[in-house]
Design a protein around this motif. Structure first.
Motif: not given
Length: 67
Positions: A1-4, A6-15, A48-51, A56-59
């Motif tokens: 899975x690419x960073x992009x 993962x960022x899209x999935x997180x964006x969907x969750x936040x929306x 946060x744990x992983x620094x 970077x992920x809109x969180x």
């Protein structure tokens, strides 16, 4: 899975969490809000744990402000 991806999935969750916060208050919708809270909180904690910067992920926000 690419960073992009993962960022899209997180964006969907936040929306979806934002949408859930606008639903009428009842037991089902409150449980839905809690579920989104737990998911976002878990992702923020692991980043946060992983620094990894939350921004970077809109969180980079307090969950309580949207839920």
């Amino acid at each position: 899975m690419t960073d992009e991806t993962m960022k899209y999935i997180i964006e969907c969750i936040v929306e979806n969490a934002n949408d859930a916060s606008k639903l009428p208050r009842n037991e089902f919708n409150d449980a839905k809000r809690l579920a989104y809270y737990e998911v976002i909180n878990t992702i923020q904690g692991q980043l946060e744990i992983n620094g990894i910067a939350l921004g970077d992920y809109g969180l980079d926000f307090e969950i309580e402000k949207i839920l």
